[in-house]
Design a protein around this motif. Structure first.
Motif, PDB file in Angstrom:
ATOM      1  N   GLU A  57       0.866  -1.292   0.085  1.00  0.00           N
ATOM      2  CA  GLU A  57       0.020  -0.086  -0.071  1.00  0.00           C
ATOM      3  C   GLU A  57       0.839   1.260   0.236  1.00  0.00           C
ATOM      4  O   GLU A  57       1.628   1.367   0.802  1.00  0.00           O
ATOM      5  CB  GLU A  57      -0.838  -0.004   1.323  1.00  0.00           C
ATOM      6  CG  GLU A  57      -1.660   1.251   1.487  1.00  0.00           C
ATOM      7  CD  GLU A  57      -2.574   1.506   0.202  1.00  0.00           C
ATOM      8  OE1 GLU A  57      -2.500   2.685  -0.419  1.00  0.00           O
ATOM      9  OE2 GLU A  57      -3.429   0.718  -0.275  1.00  0.00           O
ATOM     10  N   ASP A  58       0.714   1.993  -1.110  1.00  0.00           N
ATOM     11  CA  ASP A  58       1.797   3.425  -1.221  1.00  0.00           C
ATOM     12  C   ASP A  58       1.495   4.242   0.089  1.00  0.00           C
ATOM     13  O   ASP A  58       2.222   4.976   0.306  1.00  0.00           O
ATOM     14  CB  ASP A  58       1.384   3.942  -2.522  1.00  0.00           C
ATOM     15  CG  ASP A  58       1.754   2.985  -3.789  1.00  0.00           C
ATOM     16  OD1 ASP A  58       2.871   2.068  -3.380  1.00  0.00           O
ATOM     17  OD2 ASP A  58       1.630   3.238  -4.803  1.00  0.00           O
ATOM     18  N   THR A  59       0.174   4.230   0.278  1.00  0.00           N
ATOM     19  CA  THR A  59      -0.095   5.458   1.351  1.00  0.00           C
ATOM     20  C   THR A  59       0.393   5.030   2.889  1.00  0.00           C
ATOM     21  O   THR A  59       0.144   5.717   3.685  1.00  0.00           O
ATOM     22  CB  THR A  59      -1.623   5.603   1.382  1.00  0.00           C
ATOM     23  OG1 THR A  59      -2.245   4.360   1.556  1.00  0.00           O
ATOM     24  CG2 THR A  59      -1.977   6.287   0.032  1.00  0.00           C
ATOM     25  N   SER A  60       0.702   3.801   2.863  1.00  0.00           N
ATOM     26  CA  SER A  60       1.160   3.266   4.235  1.00  0.00           C
ATOM     27  C   SER A  60       2.616   3.871   4.571  1.00  0.00           C
ATOM     28  O   SER A  60       3.532   3.930   3.718  1.00  0.00           O
ATOM     29  CB  SER A  60       1.339   1.867   4.520  1.00  0.00           C
ATOM     30  OG  SER A  60       1.842   1.211   5.327  1.00  0.00           O
TER      31      SER A  60
END
Length: 442
Positions: free
Chosen positions: A197-200
């Motif tokens: 997950e890139d937003t993690s």
């Protein structure tokens, strides 16, 4: 034209609505929730408990559709119903969702997960901070799944806000080929891909990839790559590598073996590390090489009734060692007669770790129905395919001529008869000429 434009607009709106409502959800997954039983101690192995569970999958974190789906059946605890968001849609694979009414189900297990720093040297730099981020303060789960007919192997790590049942996938590792078969000498690709997950905040520090080999209690590190510092561990095995462009651009961590050898047979474990997290899948590689057959002696010597002819068949260069022999005799009349498996030797292993084995057969016309001979065939049945080798057996001196022999004798008799007639005619003509000359002289 205005009406056509309106139709196009309405069609586009309908298509967008369909994608939003139906395109972001997946069928429900039946799973087992497995965890340790509380209160177990005293040095004994922890007892495990399992409960039926349901996983409602959605690919859109903003969608509320999964929460509005039909609730669980009466035999499933409401606390074991999870509403999972998987933006990569790996959990939506068709191999995880059998046809309606199918008795075959994919394998699924979900467990509580405890994030912790990794101790392997190629993943230690990912957690260089001594303080755990607040992001880790949540409920964490890991899920392991295997698709129908072993079409997919999948491992996911998920994070849910505390005291909720709405986890989101943070790291997912999968293989589309959990079982791979290859011939000797061919290049092999063991599929492994990952998504994070890139937003993690955990994805900012980079990743690490590790491939390990296991076979019958033996294990070794094949390859390890530190994606943060862009370097390999020193224990890299010769002939094994990664596609670095695909690794960094698409998460393709597949292991590439340049040339398959028998020693490569075994289980390969692909592990992907993020700070405090890891997920792994296993890929089995089986090297399957069919045997080459040779028969000795070739050709076979002529046989007479009561004589024993010995023949042997050698199968060489095969792997794995599972092999079955049998012999056949195809007579001159076309009938196939089984001759048994003969006397089979033990396996012999060559320098390249392939196997050889030999079967010996005694062709005794007094005991076996060999007739006038025919084609003797050695058959070797192997997981890599069935192989055959043949040699001709000629038995002479059998009483009772065959049709071919009878025809040959008739032809010879006719030839001799014709020859006798010619000789007789020649002598007869010569005698007549002599008599006529004598009469003229008188």
């Amino acid at each position: 034209m205005a009406n056509i434009s309106t139709i196009y607009k309405l069609s586009f709106l309908a298509f967008t609505y369909f994608i939003h409502v139906y395109g972001t959800s997946c069928p429900v997954l039946e799973c087992w929730f497995v965890q340790e039983k509380p209160g177990r101690g005293g040095g004994f192995p922890a007892a495990m408990m399992q409960e039926k569970s349901l996983l409602y999958i959605n690919t859109d974190p903003e969608s509320e559709e999964t929460k509005s789906q039909q609730g669980p059946s009466a035999d499933i605890n409401h606390d074991r119903v999870y509403y999972i968001t998987d933006p990569a849609a790996t959990l939506c694979s068709s191999s995880l969702h059998p046809p309606e009414g199918s008795v075959h189900k994919p394998q699924c297990e979900i467990n509580p997960f405890m994030p912790q720093p990794s101790t392997v040297q190629w993943a230690v730099p990912l957690t260089d901070s001594a303080h755990s981020p607040i992001y880790l303060q949540a409920d964490w789960y890991s899920a392991a799944l295997q698709g129908l007919d072993r079409q997919l192997g999948l491992s996911s790590v998920m994070r849910a806000p505390t005291a909720t049942k709405e986890p989101a996938v943070v790291l997912s590792v999968s293989s589309r080929t959990p079982l791979v078969r290859s011939r000797l000498g061919e290049p092999v690709v063991l599929d492994c891909g990952f998504w994070m997950e890139d937003t993690s905040p955990l994805s900012v520090s980079g990743f690490a990839v590790e491939w390990r080999y296991q076979f019958r209690g033996d294990g070794r590190l094949v390859l390890a790559y530190d994606g943060k510092s862009d370097r390999f561990a020193e224990t890299q095995e010769e002939g094994a590598g990664l596609d670095f462009t695909a690794l960094h651009e698409t998460g393709n961590a597949s292991l590439i073996l340049q040339e398959a050898q028998v020693r490569h047979t075994g289980t390969y474990i692909c592990t992907v590390y993020l700070p405090y997290l890891l997920a792994q899948v296993a890929v089995e590689l089986e090297i399957v090489e069919p045997p080459s057959l040779s028969i000795f002696p070739s050709p076979l010597p002529l046989s007479v009734p009561g004589q024993v002819v010995k023949v042997q068949c050698e199968a060489s260069g095969f792997s794995p060692l599972s092999l079955e022999f049998h012999w056949e005799l195809t007579g001159l009349d076309g009938r196939v007669r089984p001759l048994g498996q003969g006397s089979v030797t033990g396996h012999r292993q060559g320098p390249d770790n392939t196997y050889s084995q030999t079967t010996r057969l005694e062709l005794d016309s007094a005991k076996l129905d060999l007739g006038r001979g025919g084609k003797v065939t050695c058959v070797a049945v192997h997981p890599g395919g069935t192989r055959r080798a043949s040699v001709t057996l000629n038995v002479i001196g059998i009483s009772g001529p065959s049709i071919e022999d009878s025809m040959a004798m008739v032809a010879v008799a006719l030839g001799l008869y014709g020859l006798i007639k010619i000789v007789s005619w020649t002598f007869s003509s010569g005698s007549d000429d002599t008599n006529s000359q004598e009469k003229k002289v008188k």
